[in-house]
Design a protein around this motif. Structure first.
Motif, PDB file in Angstrom:
ATOM      1  N   LEU A 282     -36.861 -13.028 -39.049  1.00 57.10           N
ATOM      2  CA  LEU A 282     -36.148 -12.756 -37.799  1.00 57.10           C
ATOM      3  C   LEU A 282     -34.752 -12.205 -38.025  1.00 57.10           C
ATOM      4  N   LEU A 283     -34.038 -12.749 -39.012  1.00 62.13           N
ATOM      5  CA  LEU A 283     -32.671 -12.297 -39.245  1.00 62.13           C
ATOM      6  C   LEU A 283     -32.591 -11.403 -40.469  1.00 62.13           C
ATOM      7  N   ALA A 284     -33.702 -10.884 -40.902  1.00 60.03           N
ATOM      8  CA  ALA A 284     -33.720 -10.037 -42.093  1.00 60.03           C
ATOM      9  C   ALA A 284     -33.306  -8.618 -41.735  1.00 60.03           C
ATOM     10  N   GLY A 285     -32.441  -8.020 -42.581  1.00 61.56           N
ATOM     11  CA  GLY A 285     -32.148  -6.611 -42.422  1.00 61.56           C
ATOM     12  C   GLY A 285     -33.400  -5.822 -42.727  1.00 61.56           C
ATOM     13  N   LYS A 286     -33.636  -4.727 -42.041  1.00 67.96           N
ATOM     14  CA  LYS A 286     -34.903  -4.010 -42.190  1.00 67.96           C
ATOM     15  C   LYS A 286     -34.805  -2.876 -43.207  1.00 67.96           C
ATOM     16  N   TYR A 288     -31.914  -0.178 -45.342  1.00 63.07           N
ATOM     17  CA  TYR A 288     -30.516   0.101 -45.683  1.00 63.07           C
ATOM     18  C   TYR A 288     -30.500   1.311 -46.601  1.00 63.07           C
ATOM     19  N   LEU A 289     -29.729   2.323 -46.218  1.00 63.62           N
ATOM     20  CA  LEU A 289     -29.607   3.566 -46.987  1.00 63.62           C
ATOM     21  C   LEU A 289     -28.165   3.718 -47.426  1.00 63.62           C
ATOM     22  N   SER A 290     -27.952   4.018 -48.706  1.00 64.40           N
ATOM     23  CA  SER A 290     -26.572   4.104 -49.192  1.00 64.40           C
ATOM     24  C   SER A 290     -26.379   5.320 -50.090  1.00 64.40           C
ATOM     25  N   LEU A 291     -25.139   5.777 -50.126  1.00 66.80           N
ATOM     26  CA  LEU A 291     -24.680   6.801 -51.062  1.00 66.80           C
ATOM     27  C   LEU A 291     -23.504   6.210 -51.816  1.00 66.80           C
ATOM     28  N   ASN A 310     -19.120   3.152 -51.747  1.00 75.07           N
ATOM     29  CA  ASN A 310     -20.478   2.989 -51.239  1.00 75.07           C
ATOM     30  C   ASN A 310     -20.455   3.198 -49.729  1.00 75.07           C
ATOM     31  N   PHE A 311     -21.298   4.086 -49.264  1.00 73.58           N
ATOM     32  CA  PHE A 311     -21.457   4.364 -47.838  1.00 73.58           C
ATOM     33  C   PHE A 311     -22.830   3.845 -47.442  1.00 73.58           C
ATOM     34  N   GLY A 312     -22.880   2.825 -46.569  1.00 78.33           N
ATOM     35  CA  GLY A 312     -24.147   2.206 -46.226  1.00 78.33           C
ATOM     36  C   GLY A 312     -24.503   2.342 -44.760  1.00 78.33           C
ATOM     37  N   TYR A 313     -25.742   2.709 -44.497  1.00 74.68           N
ATOM     38  CA  TYR A 313     -26.226   2.890 -43.121  1.00 74.68           C
ATOM     39  C   TYR A 313     -27.399   1.959 -42.882  1.00 74.68           C
ATOM     40  N   ALA A 314     -27.343   1.189 -41.796  1.00 75.82           N
ATOM     41  CA  ALA A 314     -28.418   0.257 -41.457  1.00 75.82           C
ATOM     42  C   ALA A 314     -29.355   0.905 -40.453  1.00 75.82           C
ATOM     43  N   MET A 315     -30.637   0.867 -40.769  1.00 73.76           N
ATOM     44  CA  MET A 315     -31.659   1.357 -39.844  1.00 73.76           C
ATOM     45  C   MET A 315     -32.411   0.138 -39.308  1.00 73.76           C
ATOM     46  N   GLY A 316     -31.850  -0.481 -38.264  1.00 71.76           N
ATOM     47  CA  GLY A 316     -32.362  -1.748 -37.769  1.00 71.76           C
ATOM     48  C   GLY A 316     -31.656  -2.871 -38.503  1.00 71.76           C
ATOM     49  N   ASN A 317     -30.546  -3.381 -37.931  1.00 67.61           N
ATOM     50  CA  ASN A 317     -29.751  -4.371 -38.663  1.00 67.61           C
ATOM     51  C   ASN A 317     -30.496  -5.683 -38.846  1.00 67.61           C
ATOM     52  N   ALA A 319     -34.446  -7.819 -37.260  1.00 67.83           N
ATOM     53  CA  ALA A 319     -35.641  -7.655 -36.443  1.00 67.83           C
ATOM     54  C   ALA A 319     -35.449  -8.121 -35.009  1.00 67.83           C
ATOM     55  N   VAL A 320     -34.342  -8.811 -34.736  1.00 72.25           N
ATOM     56  CA  VAL A 320     -34.083  -9.299 -33.383  1.00 72.25           C
ATOM     57  C   VAL A 320     -33.243  -8.295 -32.601  1.00 72.25           C
ATOM     58  N   ASP A 321     -32.103  -7.908 -33.153  1.00 72.86           N
ATOM     59  CA  ASP A 321     -31.195  -6.989 -32.453  1.00 72.86           C
ATOM     60  C   ASP A 321     -31.623  -5.533 -32.600  1.00 72.86           C
ATOM     61  N   ASN A 322     -32.140  -5.187 -33.784  1.00 72.64           N
ATOM     62  CA  ASN A 322     -32.680  -3.843 -34.038  1.00 72.64           C
ATOM     63  C   ASN A 322     -31.678  -2.746 -33.694  1.00 72.64           C
ATOM     64  N   ARG A 323     -30.489  -2.864 -34.280  1.00 68.81           N
ATOM     65  CA  ARG A 323     -29.440  -1.872 -34.043  1.00 68.81           C
ATOM     66  C   ARG A 323     -29.252  -0.994 -35.279  1.00 68.81           C
ATOM     67  N   ASN A 324     -28.912   0.268 -35.034  1.00 67.53           N
ATOM     68  CA  ASN A 324     -28.686   1.214 -36.116  1.00 67.53           C
ATOM     69  C   ASN A 324     -27.211   1.618 -36.145  1.00 67.53           C
ATOM     70  N   GLY A 325     -26.709   1.887 -37.353  1.00 70.05           N
ATOM     71  CA  GLY A 325     -25.331   2.330 -37.451  1.00 70.05           C
ATOM     72  C   GLY A 325     -24.801   2.210 -38.863  1.00 70.05           C
ATOM     73  N   ILE A 326     -23.560   2.652 -39.031  1.00 66.38           N
ATOM     74  CA  ILE A 326     -22.900   2.552 -40.337  1.00 66.38           C
ATOM     75  C   ILE A 326     -22.542   1.092 -40.575  1.00 66.38           C
ATOM     76  N   GLN A 327     -23.168   0.495 -41.566  1.00 62.28           N
ATOM     77  CA  GLN A 327     -22.945  -0.926 -41.814  1.00 62.28           C
ATOM     78  C   GLN A 327     -21.671  -1.189 -42.589  1.00 62.28           C
ATOM     79  N   ASP A 328     -21.394  -0.348 -43.590  1.00 62.02           N
ATOM     80  CA  ASP A 328     -20.164  -0.562 -44.357  1.00 62.02           C
ATOM     81  C   ASP A 328     -19.776   0.707 -45.091  1.00 62.02           C
ATOM     82  N   ILE A 329     -18.487   0.869 -45.262  1.00 56.74           N
ATOM     83  CA  ILE A 329     -17.918   1.872 -46.173  1.00 56.74           C
ATOM     84  C   ILE A 329     -17.044   1.076 -47.133  1.00 56.74           C
ATOM     85  N   THR A 330     -17.554   0.863 -48.317  1.00 57.86           N
ATOM     86  CA  THR A 330     -16.904  -0.014 -49.292  1.00 57.86           C
ATOM     87  C   THR A 330     -16.273   0.811 -50.397  1.00 57.86           C
TER      88      THR A 330
END
Length: 442
Positions: A282-286, A288-291, A310-317, A319-330
């Motif tokens: 349920l709370l698992a990230g689905k 994650y794409l990074s450069l 590291n530039f990371g993008y979440a495709m479904g943060n 399984a509950v919220d299912n939001r997409n977006g830039i997760q982190d720029i580290t």
């Protein structure tokens, strides 16, 4: 005489040929066929917080534990040893990583309620608090009765007879010690032969925490039912429950692709897809794409500098919220002094709506009934832990709820605005950490 000369000459040739053979060993005896040793890389760090992909796994939990506001820098130090073992041909890689929190490991009473029958249960924060504020659904008559007797000196029937849950009534420690962030990471991967298209590697990794129980696997997969948690019969899952552990095992498959150009900065595209068998995922990230990339200045010198990004993008943060977006720029910069180093890191979380959910920060006061306290999941605000618990905060929140002008609609709007103004804070979009470490290759 000529016969002896001929024989002597042949003998010399045989001896000379033998010396030549001994001087140039056969291929089976060459140095190139000596087995190559395996390569072992070790790294030991002490980090100021357990931060990864924009997640703060210890610092933000420590803020909730201590009733402190969320900050960009939180001191929740951890020991993080790791080891990489490479096959002689550098095709197979096996990795182990551990996280062991160094401070605030034990549980503590975070909700500061005077009377409770279980951790996270209902109960007054101060003597004289109205029952409708600490137990609106009448879930724990024993706590209500005892509070009424102490505060008002009332007599009457005793609903506590024959009832002693969790070894009596009083303040209880919630499951919030930093030890719950301890865990072990295991990874194995295979690296293909480099080609003109770049370097590819595939693998799988697991992360297993040490503090877990099968009871936390009940629906909805993150918490165990607690009949004494406020929120009513339909909200018996409480974030302060002793079995409310939201991170048990992670399991991801991944693909790394080192690009065939700009090799000086080691550009790498990585794709991770998560499949977590525990908690129902349920709370698992689905996905994650990074450069990522890095460069080492003065690479062969005692003093070296290595910036990394590291530039990371979440495709479904999750399984509950299912939001997409830039997760982190580290971004980080490491300064090496021989085998020792110090690292400074900065994490930017530009899309705060990925984090603006009750599934990440939890409900206000750990109470699902207060989900409406954070009405908007688009404003980048969450409940401030320093404005929820204790007699002082509770008295202010109760005063807000008791205020009335005679206009029910106007009162409702005013109460909501006052409560949100007092309890909500902006989610930190910038996080920082520092680490000290030692690395060695064998």
């Amino acid at each position: 005489m000529s016969y002896f000369k001929t024989f002597f000459t042949l003998q010399n040739l045989r001896i000379l040929f033998g010396l030549v053979l001994f001087s140039f060993p056969l291929r089976s005896q060459t140095h190139t066929d000596v087995p190559k040793p395996i390569i072992i890389e070790t790294n030991t760090e002490i980090v100021s917080d357990f931060l990864w992909r924009g997640n703060s796994f210890a610092g933000e939990g420590q803020s909730r534990r201590n009733g402190a506001a969320y900050q960009s820098f939180t001191y929740a130090p951890a020991l993080q040893p790791s080891i990489n073992v490479w096959s002689p041909e550098k095709k197979f890689q096996f990795s182990l990583f551990g996280n062991f929190q160094l401070t605030n490991r034990d549980d503590r009473d975070s909700d500061r309620r005077l009377l409770q029958s279980s951790p996270g249960g209902v109960g007054p924060s101060y003597l004289g608090e109205e029952t409708k504020f600490f137990d609106p659904y009448g879930q724990d008559p024993c706590v209500r009765s005892l509070h009424d007797r102490i505060a008002n000196g009332n007599d009457g029937s005793d609903p506590c007879l024959g009832y002693s849950p969790n070894q009596g009534l009083g303040p209880k420690k919630e499951p919030n010690g930093n030890k719950r962030a301890d865990g072990m990471f295991f990874s194995m991967s295979y690296h293909f032969e480099p080609s003109r298209f770049g370097d590819f590697a595939v693998g799988i990794w697991f992360y297993n925490t040490f503090q877990k129980t099968p009871n936390s696997l009940l629906s909805p997969g993150t918490q165990k039912q607690n009949s004494y948690a406020s929120g009513g019969p339909n909200n018996t899952f409480n974030a302060n429950n002793t079995d409310a552990i939201t991170r048990l095992v992670w399991h991801e498959y991944f693909l790394h692709w080192k690009l065939p150009f700009l090799k000086i900065v080691k550009p790498t595209i990585s794709y991770y897809t998560q499949y977590s068998t525990e908690n129902g995922g349920l709370l698992a990230g689905k996905n994650y794409l990074s450069l990522s990339g890095s460069y080492t200045f003065r690479e062969d010198h005692f003093f070296r500098i290595m910036p990394h990004f590291n530039f990371g993008y979440a495709m479904g943060n999750n399984a509950v919220d299912n939001r997409n977006g830039i997760q982190d720029i580290t971004t980080s910069t490491s300064f090496f002094f021989g085998d020792f180093f110090i690292k400074f890191a900065h994490i930017f979380r530009p899309d705060l709506y990925l984090w603006d959910t009750n599934n990440y920060y939890g409900y206000a006061g750990g109470d699902p009934n207060k989900a409406h306290w954070n009405r908007s999941s688009e404003d980048g605000k969450v409940t401030n832990p320093s404005r929820i618990y204790g007699a002082y905060n509770t008295s202010i929140l109760n005063a807000i709820e008791q205020s009335s002008t005679g206009n029910s609609l106007g009162d409702s709007i005013a109460k909501t605005w006052l409560r949100e103004a007092y309890t909500l804070q902006k989610i930190p979009s910038h996080l920082f950490y520092v680490s000290f470490g030692f690395s060695k290759v064998f």
